[in-house]
Write an enzyme that holds these catalytic residues in place. Structure first.
Site, PDB file in Angstrom:
ATOM      1  N   SER A  84       0.880  -1.182   0.000  1.00  0.00           N
ATOM      2  CA  SER A  84       0.000   0.000   0.000  1.00  0.00           C
ATOM      3  C   SER A  84       0.905   1.216   0.000  1.00  0.00           C
ATOM      4  CB  SER A  84      -0.846  -0.020   1.288  1.00  0.00           C
ATOM      5  OG  SER A  84      -1.473   1.230   1.503  1.00  0.00           O
TER       6      SER A  84
ATOM      7  N   TYR B 167      -2.083  -1.546  10.437  1.00  0.00           N
ATOM      8  CA  TYR B 167      -2.054  -1.612   8.964  1.00  0.00           C
ATOM      9  C   TYR B 167      -0.731  -1.059   8.428  1.00  0.00           C
ATOM     10  CZ  TYR B 167      -3.974  -1.161   4.193  1.00  0.00           C
ATOM     11  OH  TYR B 167      -4.209  -1.261   2.843  1.00  0.00           O
TER      12      TYR B 167
END
Ligand code: NAD
Length: 260
Positions: A142, A155
């Protein structure tokens, strides 16, 4: 282009994973789908890919928090499709909370699904790839594998870990015809993103419209969401022979977010 190759895509019953599975099937690869969801919907996706692209598509619902189920997924894919040439580690979840309130079980689940599952997939598939001297490993990291945002401690930690894992595996496999790369998308409008809009609104005291405009797309300089087609095209290219010298890379597809 990928005719005769066999690919497994984790977390491919929805969102980016399904988009990547579709792109690889379109390029001719047989596919092992994985992920949770309504069995009838999953079967619909499986049959659609098979019919639309004339490839073999199987489904295995392994839970990516469970190493023995990951091993069973690999065994089933190898038994039904043949040796695995392409591994896409995509399964992922999110949770948005200030660190002092971050639920411990959410931290553990995010680390397991977003990071450790890639370790288990790679450790169980890379040996035969090395023997055959060809393989492609694509890890869905990401933009949060490169930069941080507040309230996403687990995350961001897992995605930075995914970039580190990518580099290490790239170095270990570089002389075996295998590449290992991380794709680092900015925001893509999938169920994962839709679900975090209300939580982000609450955590920051904003309306949901303000979250999309001022938080999600704030740093994404193009002010546009990334599309599944754009990610699918990159993944397909990474699987090509022309991409053989791209390895250990963390490739942003983020509308300029990480250029800041
Ligand atoms: P999504 O929620 O649409 O899909 C997630 C997939 O993972 C689903 O198929 C789900 O069933 C599966 N999954 C969840 N828990 C699982 C488990 N325990 N075992 C097996 N499968 C499980 O999410 P998405 O937006 O498509 O995200 C896919 C990946 O892309 C994730 O790794 C995510 O972090 C990453 N990503 C997404 C965005 C974005 O903006 N959507 C941006 C950057 C990176």
């Amino acid at each position: 282009m990928l005719n005769g190759k066999n690919a497994v895509v984790t977390g491919s019953t929805s969102g980016i994973g399904l988009g990547l599975a579709e792109a690889l099937a379109k390029a001719g690869a047989n596919i092992a789908l994985n992920g949770f969801g309504d069995p009838a919907e999953i079967e619909k996706s499986r049959a659609r890919l098979e019919n639309d692209f004339g490839v073999q598509v199987i489904y295995n619902g392994a839970d990516m928090t469970k190493p023995h189920e990951i091993e069973a997924l690999v065994d089933e894919a190898v038994a039904k499709l043949g040796s695995l040439d392409i591994v896409v580690n995509n399964a992922g979840i999110q949770n948005v909370d200030p660190i002092e309130e971050f639920p411990v079980e959410k931290w553990d689940a995010i680390l397991a699904i977003n990071l450790s599952s890639a370790f288990h997939m790679i450790r169980t598939t890379v040996g035969p790839m090395k023997q055959r001297k060809w393989g492609r490993i694509i890890n869905l990291a990401s933009a949060h594998g490169l930069v941080a945002s507040p309230f996403k401690s687990a995350y961001v930690a897992a995605k930075h870990g995914m970039v580190g894992l990518t580099k290490t595996v790239a170095l270990e496999t570089a002389e075996f015809g295998i590449t290992c790369n991380a794709i680092c998308p900015g925001y893509v409008m999938t169920p994962l993103v839709e679900k975090q809009i209300p939580a982000t609104a609450e955590a920051r005291g904003l309306t949901e419209v303000e979250v999309v405009r001022d938080v999600l797309l704030d740093a994404q300089s193009t002010k546009q969401f990334v599309t599944l087609e754009q990610l699918g095209a990159l993944a397909t290219f990474l699987c090509s022979d022309e991409a053989a010298q791209i390895t250990g890379a963390a490739l942003p597809v983020d509308g300029g977010w990480t250029a800041h």
